[in-house]
Write a protein that holds these residues in place. Structure first.
Motif, mmCIF file in Angstrom:
data_model
loop_
_atom_site.group_PDB
_atom_site.id
_atom_site.type_symbol
_atom_site.label_atom_id
_atom_site.label_comp_id
_atom_site.label_asym_id
_atom_site.label_seq_id
_atom_site.Cartn_x
_atom_site.Cartn_y
_atom_site.Cartn_z
ATOM 1 N N LEU A 173 0.832 -1.209 0.000
ATOM 2 C CA LEU A 173 0.000 0.000 0.000
ATOM 3 C C LEU A 173 0.867 1.259 0.000
ATOM 4 O O LEU A 173 0.547 2.240 -0.681
ATOM 5 C CB LEU A 173 -0.944 -0.006 1.200
ATOM 6 C CG LEU A 173 -2.074 -1.039 1.144
ATOM 7 C CD1 LEU A 173 -2.767 -1.152 2.499
ATOM 8 C CD2 LEU A 173 -3.074 -0.689 0.053
ATOM 9 N N TYR A 174 1.961 1.238 0.729
ATOM 10 C CA TYR A 174 2.874 2.380 0.778
ATOM 11 C C TYR A 174 3.457 2.650 -0.613
ATOM 12 O O TYR A 174 3.578 3.798 -1.039
ATOM 13 C CB TYR A 174 3.981 2.120 1.796
ATOM 14 C CG TYR A 174 4.951 3.262 1.959
ATOM 15 C CD1 TYR A 174 4.607 4.388 2.705
ATOM 16 C CD2 TYR A 174 6.214 3.219 1.371
ATOM 17 C CE1 TYR A 174 5.501 5.450 2.853
ATOM 18 C CE2 TYR A 174 7.101 4.270 1.522
ATOM 19 C CZ TYR A 174 6.744 5.382 2.261
ATOM 20 O OH TYR A 174 7.624 6.426 2.400
ATOM 21 N N THR A 175 3.807 1.583 -1.324
ATOM 22 C CA THR A 175 4.348 1.724 -2.679
ATOM 23 C C THR A 175 3.289 2.299 -3.620
ATOM 24 O O THR A 175 3.579 3.176 -4.429
ATOM 25 C CB THR A 175 4.839 0.357 -3.203
ATOM 26 O OG1 THR A 175 5.832 -0.142 -2.296
ATOM 27 C CG2 THR A 175 5.436 0.480 -4.593
ATOM 28 N N GLN A 176 2.053 1.812 -3.503
ATOM 29 C CA GLN A 176 0.974 2.290 -4.375
ATOM 30 C C GLN A 176 0.618 3.737 -4.088
ATOM 31 O O GLN A 176 0.404 4.527 -5.001
ATOM 32 C CB GLN A 176 -0.284 1.436 -4.194
ATOM 33 C CG GLN A 176 -0.178 0.037 -4.723
ATOM 34 C CD GLN A 176 -1.344 -0.829 -4.263
ATOM 35 O OE1 GLN A 176 -2.363 -0.337 -3.808
ATOM 36 N NE2 GLN A 176 -1.191 -2.140 -4.377
ATOM 37 N N GLN A 177 0.533 4.089 -2.791
ATOM 38 C CA GLN A 177 0.081 5.429 -2.402
ATOM 39 C C GLN A 177 1.214 6.434 -2.351
ATOM 40 O O GLN A 177 0.973 7.634 -2.334
ATOM 41 C CB GLN A 177 -0.589 5.378 -1.021
ATOM 42 C CG GLN A 177 -1.816 4.530 -0.975
ATOM 43 C CD GLN A 177 -2.376 4.397 0.447
ATOM 44 O OE1 GLN A 177 -1.968 5.108 1.353
ATOM 45 N NE2 GLN A 177 -3.312 3.497 0.623
ATOM 46 N N ASP A 178 2.445 5.946 -2.252
ATOM 47 C CA ASP A 178 3.625 6.793 -2.124
ATOM 48 C C ASP A 178 3.471 7.742 -0.931
ATOM 49 O O ASP A 178 3.741 8.929 -1.030
ATOM 50 C CB ASP A 178 3.898 7.569 -3.412
ATOM 51 C CG ASP A 178 5.321 8.104 -3.453
ATOM 52 O OD1 ASP A 178 6.199 7.492 -2.814
ATOM 53 O OD2 ASP A 178 5.547 9.141 -4.115
ATOM 54 N N GLY A 192 -4.156 2.757 9.224
ATOM 55 C CA GLY A 192 -4.398 1.428 9.763
ATOM 56 C C GLY A 192 -5.665 0.801 9.213
ATOM 57 O O GLY A 192 -5.725 -0.404 8.976
ATOM 58 N N GLU A 193 -6.688 1.631 8.965
ATOM 59 C CA GLU A 193 -7.953 1.127 8.427
ATOM 60 C C GLU A 193 -7.763 0.541 7.028
ATOM 61 O O GLU A 193 -8.400 -0.442 6.666
ATOM 62 C CB GLU A 193 -9.017 2.244 8.382
ATOM 63 C CG GLU A 193 -9.463 2.740 9.740
ATOM 64 C CD GLU A 193 -8.489 3.736 10.389
ATOM 65 O OE1 GLU A 193 -7.569 4.256 9.691
ATOM 66 O OE2 GLU A 193 -8.624 3.968 11.599
ATOM 67 N N ASP A 194 -6.866 1.163 6.234
ATOM 68 C CA ASP A 194 -6.599 0.649 4.882
ATOM 69 C C ASP A 194 -5.899 -0.711 4.948
ATOM 70 O O ASP A 194 -6.199 -1.611 4.163
ATOM 71 C CB ASP A 194 -5.733 1.636 4.087
ATOM 72 C CG ASP A 194 -6.462 2.944 3.799
ATOM 73 O OD1 ASP A 194 -7.706 2.972 3.870
ATOM 74 O OD2 ASP A 194 -5.769 3.936 3.507
ATOM 75 N N PRO A 237 -3.098 14.547 10.273
ATOM 76 C CA PRO A 237 -4.276 14.141 9.487
ATOM 77 C C PRO A 237 -3.923 13.292 8.262
ATOM 78 O O PRO A 237 -4.703 12.476 7.827
ATOM 79 C CB PRO A 237 -4.929 15.453 9.068
ATOM 80 C CG PRO A 237 -4.010 16.554 9.481
ATOM 81 C CD PRO A 237 -2.950 15.983 10.366
ATOM 82 N N LYS A 238 -2.738 13.500 7.720
ATOM 83 C CA LYS A 238 -2.298 12.685 6.567
ATOM 84 C C LYS A 238 -1.408 11.545 7.047
ATOM 85 O O LYS A 238 -0.698 10.939 6.268
ATOM 86 C CB LYS A 238 -1.540 13.556 5.568
ATOM 87 C CG LYS A 238 -2.367 14.667 4.997
ATOM 88 C CD LYS A 238 -2.384 14.577 3.516
ATOM 89 C CE LYS A 238 -3.169 15.746 2.974
ATOM 90 N NZ LYS A 238 -4.094 15.392 1.967
#
Length: 177
Positions: free
Chosen positions: A20-25, A30-32, A63-64
Motif C-alpha cells: 500500500l505504501y508503494t501504491q500510495q507513495d 491502519g484502516e486501509d 491528518p495525513k
C-alpha cells in the motif's frame, strides 16, 4: 541486521503495508491495512506496536498520517526497496491489474514441460486471484519475457501466485541493453 522471525500475521500485515505504501507513495492508514488483510483495525494497531518495537514500522502523526515501512521492513520481507520499480504488467482474466506489479518470476520444474510451473512474486495483493484464473505477466523490461498460465495455487502471506504455464515467449533476436 540479523534475520527477524515474524509470525505469519505480522508478515501479512507488513507486506500489506509495504504494498500500500508503494501504491500510495505515502503514509498508510491502519484502516486501509485492516481492509486489505481482512482484519479488525484494533488488531492492526496492536500489531503495528509490535512492528514498531522491531523497528520495521514508523508512525506518521497528523491528518495525513498513518504508518510507513522502514528499510528494515524491506529486509525482513526480503523485498527490494526501489525508488521506482520497473513496471511489469499483470493481467488477471484478460484485464490489467493496475495495483499489481511483478517483483520476481521463478521457473520451477522446467525439466518436465508438462509440469512446468512459475512462481510469480507480486507487489500487490494476490487475494483476488483464485485457482483456475487466467494470468499473463509481462513483458519484462530486458528480455521481453511473457508468461501465460492458470493459477494452480497461491501464497497470500508471500504474495506469490503459482502458475501452471500454458505459454511462455521471449524474442529470439538480441535485446538492447
Amino acid at each position: 541486521m540479523s534475520s527477524i522471525e515474524l509470525t505469519p500475521s505480522q508478515k501479512t500485515i507488513l507486506r500489506a503495508l509495504v504494498d500500500l505504501y508503494t501504491q500510495q507513495d505515502g503514509a498508510v492508514k491502519g484502516e486501509d491495512i485492516a481492509e486489505e488483510v481482512d482484519r479488525n483495525p484494533g488488531t492492526i494497531r496492536n500489531q503495528m506496536q509490535s512492528l514498531k518495537a522491531l523497528q520495521l514500522v514508523e508512525g506518521v502523526p497528523g491528518p495525513k498520517g498513518g504508518y510507513k515501512p522502514t528499510s528494515n521492513a524491506y529486509t525482513a520481507l526480503d523485498v527490494q526497496e526501489l525508488d521506482s520499480a520497473a513496471e511489469v504488467p499483470v493481467y488477471h482474466n484478460g484485464e490489467e491489474d493496475e495495483d499489481a506489479n511483478v517483483q520476481e518470476i521463478s521457473l520451477t520444474s522446467v525439466h518436465h514441460p508438462d509440469l512446468c510451473r512459475a512462481e510469480i512474486h507480486l507487489r500487490g495483493s494476490v487475494r483476488d486471484f483464485h485457482e483456475g484464473d487466467a494470468v499473463t505477466v509481462g513483458p519484462t523490461p530486458l528480455s521481453k519475457l511473457v508468461v501465460e498460465g492458470t493459477v494452480d495455487g497461491k501464497d497470500d502471506t508471500g504474495n506469490v501466485l503459482i502458475l501452471k504455464i500454458d505459454r511462455m515467449e521471449a524474442p529470439a533476436e538480441p535485446t538492447e541493453h
